[in-house]
Design a protein around this motif. Structure first.
Motif, mmCIF file in Angstrom:
data_model
loop_
_atom_site.group_PDB
_atom_site.id
_atom_site.type_symbol
_atom_site.label_atom_id
_atom_site.label_comp_id
_atom_site.label_asym_id
_atom_site.label_seq_id
_atom_site.Cartn_x
_atom_site.Cartn_y
_atom_site.Cartn_z
ATOM 1 N N ILE A 21 42.077 36.986 35.752
ATOM 2 C CA ILE A 21 40.776 37.094 36.406
ATOM 3 C C ILE A 21 40.294 35.691 36.758
ATOM 4 O O ILE A 21 40.120 34.850 35.879
ATOM 5 C CB ILE A 21 39.747 37.809 35.511
ATOM 6 C CG1 ILE A 21 40.170 39.278 35.301
ATOM 7 C CG2 ILE A 21 38.356 37.757 36.132
ATOM 8 C CD1 ILE A 21 39.230 40.059 34.390
ATOM 9 N N ILE A 22 40.108 35.451 38.048
ATOM 10 C CA ILE A 22 39.683 34.112 38.476
ATOM 11 C C ILE A 22 38.231 34.094 38.934
ATOM 12 O O ILE A 22 37.666 33.021 39.121
ATOM 13 C CB ILE A 22 40.600 33.554 39.589
ATOM 14 C CG1 ILE A 22 40.621 34.478 40.812
ATOM 15 C CG2 ILE A 22 42.009 33.337 39.050
ATOM 16 C CD1 ILE A 22 41.376 33.894 42.006
ATOM 17 N N LEU A 23 37.633 35.277 39.114
ATOM 18 C CA LEU A 23 36.237 35.319 39.521
ATOM 19 C C LEU A 23 35.623 36.641 39.078
ATOM 20 O O LEU A 23 36.223 37.697 39.245
ATOM 21 C CB LEU A 23 36.095 35.166 41.037
ATOM 22 C CG LEU A 23 34.665 35.158 41.599
ATOM 23 C CD1 LEU A 23 33.888 33.955 41.048
ATOM 24 C CD2 LEU A 23 34.677 35.132 43.126
ATOM 25 N N HIS A 24 34.436 36.555 38.503
ATOM 26 C CA HIS A 24 33.677 37.749 38.120
ATOM 27 C C HIS A 24 32.300 37.641 38.755
ATOM 28 O O HIS A 24 31.450 36.873 38.313
ATOM 29 C CB HIS A 24 33.577 37.847 36.590
ATOM 30 C CG HIS A 24 32.789 39.034 36.117
ATOM 31 N ND1 HIS A 24 32.353 39.159 34.816
ATOM 32 C CD2 HIS A 24 32.352 40.140 36.765
ATOM 33 C CE1 HIS A 24 31.686 40.290 34.680
ATOM 34 N NE2 HIS A 24 31.666 40.904 35.857
ATOM 35 N N ASP A 25 32.106 38.400 39.825
ATOM 36 C CA ASP A 25 30.832 38.425 40.534
ATOM 37 C C ASP A 25 29.948 39.472 39.858
ATOM 38 O O ASP A 25 30.095 40.678 40.094
ATOM 39 C CB ASP A 25 31.056 38.769 42.005
ATOM 40 C CG ASP A 25 29.776 38.714 42.833
ATOM 41 O OD1 ASP A 25 28.690 38.827 42.243
ATOM 42 O OD2 ASP A 25 29.878 38.558 44.058
ATOM 43 N N THR A 26 29.060 39.018 38.981
ATOM 44 C CA THR A 26 28.250 39.966 38.214
ATOM 45 C C THR A 26 27.201 40.659 39.088
ATOM 46 O O THR A 26 26.798 41.783 38.790
ATOM 47 C CB THR A 26 27.545 39.237 37.050
ATOM 48 O OG1 THR A 26 26.805 38.129 37.558
ATOM 49 C CG2 THR A 26 28.556 38.740 36.036
ATOM 50 N N GLU A 27 26.747 39.997 40.156
ATOM 51 C CA GLU A 27 25.735 40.610 41.024
ATOM 52 C C GLU A 27 26.319 41.777 41.813
ATOM 53 O O GLU A 27 25.690 42.830 41.950
ATOM 54 C CB GLU A 27 25.153 39.564 41.977
ATOM 55 C CG GLU A 27 24.309 38.500 41.287
ATOM 56 C CD GLU A 27 23.635 37.578 42.280
ATOM 57 O OE1 GLU A 27 23.787 37.810 43.509
ATOM 58 O OE2 GLU A 27 22.970 36.617 41.848
ATOM 59 N N GLN A 28 27.539 41.589 42.332
ATOM 60 C CA GLN A 28 28.178 42.636 43.128
ATOM 61 C C GLN A 28 29.055 43.557 42.281
ATOM 62 O O GLN A 28 29.478 44.613 42.753
ATOM 63 C CB GLN A 28 29.036 42.008 44.235
ATOM 64 C CG GLN A 28 28.254 41.137 45.196
ATOM 65 C CD GLN A 28 27.216 41.924 45.981
ATOM 66 O OE1 GLN A 28 27.458 43.066 46.382
ATOM 67 N NE2 GLN A 28 26.043 41.324 46.179
ATOM 68 N N GLY A 29 29.343 43.144 41.053
ATOM 69 C CA GLY A 29 30.225 43.948 40.195
ATOM 70 C C GLY A 29 31.652 43.933 40.693
ATOM 71 O O GLY A 29 32.326 44.968 40.720
ATOM 72 N N ILE A 30 32.143 42.740 41.090
ATOM 73 C CA ILE A 30 33.483 42.605 41.654
ATOM 74 C C ILE A 30 34.305 41.637 40.804
ATOM 75 O O ILE A 30 33.833 40.558 40.432
ATOM 76 C CB ILE A 30 33.425 42.076 43.102
ATOM 77 C CG1 ILE A 30 32.621 43.023 43.995
ATOM 78 C CG2 ILE A 30 34.836 41.875 43.653
ATOM 79 C CD1 ILE A 30 33.265 44.372 44.223
ATOM 80 N N LEU A 31 35.542 42.029 40.506
ATOM 81 C CA LEU A 31 36.501 41.135 39.857
ATOM 82 C C LEU A 31 37.539 40.697 40.879
ATOM 83 O O LEU A 31 38.030 41.524 41.663
ATOM 84 C CB LEU A 31 37.222 41.849 38.709
ATOM 85 C CG LEU A 31 36.401 42.312 37.502
ATOM 86 C CD1 LEU A 31 37.313 43.042 36.516
ATOM 87 C CD2 LEU A 31 35.703 41.138 36.834
ATOM 88 N N THR A 32 37.880 39.418 40.876
ATOM 89 C CA THR A 32 38.985 38.928 41.692
ATOM 90 C C THR A 32 40.174 38.701 40.779
ATOM 91 O O THR A 32 40.105 37.921 39.827
ATOM 92 C CB THR A 32 38.620 37.615 42.401
ATOM 93 O OG1 THR A 32 37.462 37.831 43.217
ATOM 94 C CG2 THR A 32 39.771 37.153 43.284
ATOM 95 N N LEU A 33 41.261 39.414 41.065
ATOM 96 C CA LEU A 33 42.454 39.392 40.222
ATOM 97 C C LEU A 33 43.549 38.571 40.889
ATOM 98 O O LEU A 33 43.802 38.702 42.095
ATOM 99 C CB LEU A 33 42.951 40.820 39.967
ATOM 100 C CG LEU A 33 41.916 41.810 39.418
ATOM 101 C CD1 LEU A 33 42.567 43.169 39.157
ATOM 102 C CD2 LEU A 33 41.267 41.284 38.152
ATOM 103 N N HIS A 34 44.212 37.758 40.085
ATOM 104 C CA HIS A 34 45.198 36.796 40.588
ATOM 105 C C HIS A 34 46.539 37.016 39.897
ATOM 106 O O HIS A 34 46.599 37.242 38.689
ATOM 107 C CB HIS A 34 44.682 35.377 40.325
ATOM 108 C CG HIS A 34 45.655 34.285 40.650
ATOM 109 N ND1 HIS A 34 45.927 33.890 41.943
ATOM 110 C CD2 HIS A 34 46.421 33.507 39.838
ATOM 111 C CE1 HIS A 34 46.810 32.900 41.918
ATOM 112 N NE2 HIS A 34 47.128 32.654 40.660
ATOM 113 N N SER A 35 47.616 36.939 40.661
ATOM 114 C CA SER A 35 48.974 36.977 40.117
ATOM 115 C C SER A 35 49.513 35.559 40.025
ATOM 116 O O SER A 35 49.277 34.731 40.909
ATOM 117 C CB SER A 35 49.892 37.813 41.016
ATOM 118 O OG SER A 35 49.462 39.156 41.072
#
Length: 257
Positions: free
Chosen positions: A212-226
């Motif tokens: 997990i490289i980014l957790h946007d708490t306002e939008q409820g979005i996780l950015t997942l990285h390989s």
């Protein structure tokens, strides 16, 4: 590996065989332990392993204290969970179980989701009976851990890299990762990605083992990285937490041999 500290485990193994009137071959068939390994243990050429302890207990309801140290009676008359010395460490949906080892360490036993069970897990992850039927994976820990821990078999090479600085973090196809569940009430706050980089994300479309490289708490979005450098095959992906069932921060990776 738990050391055969009192040098009598081989005799206790023979005692079990004698009690149940089994040959080494029959014992191997009932426990899934290779006959050659049973022979080596009985001849004091191999030590105890957590897997052997679990296999003997599962097959014969052996008192774990007796099996590991020779203390107490060989057999217990209580139910299976008491018999193994397992104890739930949380009163809700916790699935961790522990066995005390002689050296003060603990064997933590977790449900294991194999590749073939991925699809079934998406519908059965909150069903206690389904979880109970899953195979088990164990790791050695120094203390009882609170929270819900679970293990997953990694599939594919998305979390492997040839970058020398990152290769220590590789999670190879077939490795078993063990993670601690992050409760949903904590998803509204930044995940501790500074402490735990890699996670198991149980998503409605599948089970993802990613960084997990980014957790946007306002939008409820996780950015997942390989970790894999091939971004045509393994691009960063965004997932909406509304579509996520569970999140586990990875605390252990077991390397298959």
């Amino acid at each position: 590996m738990a050391e055969n500290q009192d040098n009598n485990f081989s005799e206790r193994l023979k005692e079990i065989r004698t009690h149940f009137k089994l040959t080494q071959g029959a014992l191997a068939e009932k426990t899934g332990i290779k006959q050659s390994l049973i022979s080596a243990i009985e001849n004091n050429k191999r030590n105890i392993s957590p897997g052997i302890l679990m296999a003997m207990n599962k097959a014969f309801n052996i008192n774990m204290d007796w099996l590991n140290s020779g203390k107490g009676e060989m057999l217990e008359s209580t139910n299976a969970k008491q018999l193994t010395g397992f104890s739930n460490v949380e009163e809700d949906d916790t699935t961790n179980k522990f066995i005390d080892l002689d050296d003060g360490q603990k064997l933590m036993i977790t449900p294991l989701v194999e590749e073939y069970a991925y699809a079934g897990y998406l519908s059965g992850y909150r069903d206690p009976e389904f979880i109970e039927e899953l195979p088990k994976h164990s790791i050695i820990v120094n203390k009882y851990h609170k929270g819900n821990y679970q293990s997953f078999r990694a599939v594919g090479d998305s979390m492997t890299t040839t970058d020398k600085d990152l290769m220590k973090d590789n999670i190879y196809d077939g490795n078993i990762v063990t993670g601690r569940e992050v409760r949903k009430e904590h998803w509204n706050y930044k995940l501790h990605t500074h402490k735990f980089s890699d996670y198991v994300v149980v998503h409605k479309d599948g089970i993802l083992i990613k960084r997990i490289i980014l957790h946007d708490t306002e939008q409820g979005i996780l950015t997942l990285h390989s970790l894999n450098e091939n971004k045509d095959l393994y691009p960063n992906i965004e997932v909406n937490l509304k579509d996520v069932y569970q999140i586990f921060n990875i605390v252990d990776v077991h390397q298959k041999r």
